[in-house]
Design a protein around this motif. Structure first.
Motif, PDB file in Angstrom:
ATOM      1  N   TRP A 150      -8.338  -3.766   1.137  1.00 34.96           N
ATOM      2  CA  TRP A 150      -9.233  -4.555   0.293  1.00 34.96           C
ATOM      3  C   TRP A 150      -8.545  -5.047  -0.967  1.00 34.96           C
ATOM      4  O   TRP A 150      -8.956  -6.059  -1.549  1.00 34.96           O
ATOM      5  CB  TRP A 150     -10.479  -3.747  -0.086  1.00 34.96           C
ATOM      6  CG  TRP A 150     -10.185  -2.537  -0.920  1.00 34.96           C
ATOM      7  CD1 TRP A 150      -9.904  -1.284  -0.485  1.00 34.96           C
ATOM      8  CD2 TRP A 150     -10.117  -2.484  -2.340  1.00 34.96           C
ATOM      9  NE1 TRP A 150      -9.662  -0.446  -1.544  1.00 34.96           N
ATOM     10  CE2 TRP A 150      -9.796  -1.154  -2.701  1.00 34.96           C
ATOM     11  CE3 TRP A 150     -10.303  -3.416  -3.361  1.00 34.96           C
ATOM     12  CZ2 TRP A 150      -9.660  -0.749  -4.024  1.00 34.96           C
ATOM     13  CZ3 TRP A 150     -10.164  -3.010  -4.671  1.00 34.96           C
ATOM     14  CH2 TRP A 150      -9.843  -1.690  -4.988  1.00 34.96           C
ATOM     15  N   VAL A 151      -7.495  -4.364  -1.414  1.00 32.76           N
ATOM     16  CA  VAL A 151      -6.840  -4.747  -2.668  1.00 32.76           C
ATOM     17  C   VAL A 151      -6.187  -6.122  -2.575  1.00 32.76           C
ATOM     18  O   VAL A 151      -5.957  -6.760  -3.595  1.00 32.76           O
ATOM     19  CB  VAL A 151      -5.799  -3.696  -3.117  1.00 32.76           C
ATOM     20  CG1 VAL A 151      -6.466  -2.363  -3.386  1.00 32.76           C
ATOM     21  CG2 VAL A 151      -4.670  -3.553  -2.125  1.00 32.76           C
ATOM     22  N   ILE A 167      -8.078  -4.467 -10.000  1.00 34.32           N
ATOM     23  CA  ILE A 167      -7.895  -3.152  -9.386  1.00 34.32           C
ATOM     24  C   ILE A 167      -7.726  -2.095 -10.475  1.00 34.32           C
ATOM     25  O   ILE A 167      -8.321  -1.010 -10.402  1.00 34.32           O
ATOM     26  CB  ILE A 167      -6.694  -3.165  -8.425  1.00 34.32           C
ATOM     27  CG1 ILE A 167      -6.966  -4.154  -7.294  1.00 34.32           C
ATOM     28  CG2 ILE A 167      -6.408  -1.771  -7.884  1.00 34.32           C
ATOM     29  CD1 ILE A 167      -5.739  -4.528  -6.489  1.00 34.32           C
ATOM     30  N   LYS A 168      -6.940  -2.403 -11.490  1.00 29.90           N
ATOM     31  CA  LYS A 168      -6.757  -1.467 -12.610  1.00 29.90           C
ATOM     32  C   LYS A 168      -8.077  -1.253 -13.354  1.00 29.90           C
ATOM     33  O   LYS A 168      -8.388  -0.141 -13.775  1.00 29.90           O
ATOM     34  CB  LYS A 168      -5.682  -1.970 -13.576  1.00 29.90           C
ATOM     35  CG  LYS A 168      -4.306  -2.158 -12.956  1.00 29.90           C
ATOM     36  CD  LYS A 168      -3.737  -0.867 -12.415  1.00 29.90           C
ATOM     37  CE  LYS A 168      -2.357  -1.113 -11.830  1.00 29.90           C
ATOM     38  NZ  LYS A 168      -1.908  -0.051 -10.966  1.00 29.90           N
ATOM     39  N   THR A 194       0.907   0.699  -7.467  1.00 32.25           N
ATOM     40  CA  THR A 194       0.871  -0.762  -7.504  1.00 32.25           C
ATOM     41  C   THR A 194      -0.078  -1.271  -6.424  1.00 32.25           C
ATOM     42  O   THR A 194      -0.466  -0.536  -5.516  1.00 32.25           O
ATOM     43  CB  THR A 194       2.276  -1.348  -7.254  1.00 32.25           C
ATOM     44  OG1 THR A 194       2.667  -1.029  -5.917  1.00 32.25           O
ATOM     45  CG2 THR A 194       3.289  -0.823  -8.256  1.00 32.25           C
ATOM     46  N   LYS A 195      -0.390  -2.534  -6.521  1.00 32.94           N
ATOM     47  CA  LYS A 195      -1.249  -3.178  -5.531  1.00 32.94           C
ATOM     48  C   LYS A 195      -0.639  -3.053  -4.141  1.00 32.94           C
ATOM     49  O   LYS A 195      -1.332  -2.760  -3.166  1.00 32.94           O
ATOM     50  CB  LYS A 195      -1.445  -4.641  -5.930  1.00 32.94           C
ATOM     51  CG  LYS A 195      -2.333  -5.431  -5.027  1.00 32.94           C
ATOM     52  CD  LYS A 195      -2.501  -6.836  -5.582  1.00 32.94           C
ATOM     53  CE  LYS A 195      -3.276  -7.710  -4.633  1.00 32.94           C
ATOM     54  NZ  LYS A 195      -3.524  -9.038  -5.171  1.00 32.94           N
ATOM     55  N   GLU A 196       0.668  -3.233  -4.047  1.00 30.44           N
ATOM     56  CA  GLU A 196       1.362  -3.154  -2.763  1.00 30.44           C
ATOM     57  C   GLU A 196       1.321  -1.731  -2.195  1.00 30.44           C
ATOM     58  O   GLU A 196       1.161  -1.537  -0.987  1.00 30.44           O
ATOM     59  CB  GLU A 196       2.812  -3.628  -2.901  1.00 30.44           C
ATOM     60  CG  GLU A 196       2.958  -5.109  -3.213  1.00 30.44           C
ATOM     61  CD  GLU A 196       2.611  -5.473  -4.667  1.00 30.44           C
ATOM     62  OE1 GLU A 196       2.686  -4.592  -5.567  1.00 30.44           O
ATOM     63  OE2 GLU A 196       2.230  -6.636  -4.892  1.00 30.44           O
ATOM     64  N   GLN A 197       1.482  -0.738  -3.060  1.00 33.20           N
ATOM     65  CA  GLN A 197       1.416   0.653  -2.604  1.00 33.20           C
ATOM     66  C   GLN A 197       0.018   0.993  -2.106  1.00 33.20           C
ATOM     67  O   GLN A 197      -0.127   1.696  -1.102  1.00 33.20           O
ATOM     68  CB  GLN A 197       1.817   1.608  -3.731  1.00 33.20           C
ATOM     69  CG  GLN A 197       3.284   1.564  -4.081  1.00 33.20           C
ATOM     70  CD  GLN A 197       3.597   2.374  -5.332  1.00 33.20           C
ATOM     71  OE1 GLN A 197       2.805   2.430  -6.274  1.00 33.20           O
ATOM     72  NE2 GLN A 197       4.766   3.005  -5.338  1.00 33.20           N
ATOM     73  N   LEU A 198      -0.991   0.508  -2.795  1.00 36.49           N
ATOM     74  CA  LEU A 198      -2.367   0.754  -2.360  1.00 36.49           C
ATOM     75  C   LEU A 198      -2.625   0.090  -1.005  1.00 36.49           C
ATOM     76  O   LEU A 198      -3.233   0.695  -0.122  1.00 36.49           O
ATOM     77  CB  LEU A 198      -3.360   0.247  -3.406  1.00 36.49           C
ATOM     78  CG  LEU A 198      -3.426   1.033  -4.707  1.00 36.49           C
ATOM     79  CD1 LEU A 198      -4.250   0.284  -5.742  1.00 36.49           C
ATOM     80  CD2 LEU A 198      -3.998   2.419  -4.471  1.00 36.49           C
TER      81      LEU A 198
END
Length: 124
Positions: free
Chosen positions: A38-39, A47-48, A27-31
């Motif tokens: 940057w995400v 991002i996907k 997920t965005k949060e995990q990244l």
């Protein structure tokens, strides 16, 4: 030189296969939590999409020439990686993340070598 280009394409494919898969699986949060700040500046869909483009480029570097089906897709995939890395370098530069800019530039140069040689004297 042909063996060198195959190795270079394989290394690029491995890097972008891992990077693209990570962007698709996490997920965005995990990244963001794993150090990819940057995400936070991009929607989850973007991002996907970047992950999908990285996976497509990784596959395009190897499969078309390996299967001898439209092998010109390999240098086209390398050009796509150059464009992706240019965008990544700009994003990281705006955030002051110099080490990430260096990584983007190195990957873009490696992709440029593959594109230049595969479009030129060492085409399939």
């Amino acid at each position: 030189m042909n063996v060198f280009l195959w190795i270079l394409a394989g290394v690029l494919a491995a890097v972008f296969l891992a990077s693209g898969a990570m962007k698709l699986i996490r997920t965005k949060e995990q990244l963001a939590g794993s150090g990819q700040g940057w995400v936070e500046q991009f929607p989850a869909g973007t991002i996907k999409l970047i992950g999908i483009l990285e996976l497509a480029a990784a596959i395009g570097l190897i499969l078309p020439p390996l299967l001898d089906i439209v092998p010109v897709l390999a240098p086209i995939a390398a050009v796509g990686l150059i464009v992706l890395m240019a965008g990544g370098a700009i994003t990281h530069a705006r955030r002051g993340e110099v080490p990430n800019v260096v990584v983007n530039v190195v990957l873009a140069v490696l992709a440029a070598v593959v594109a230049w040689e595969r479009f030129g004297p060492y085409s399939f």
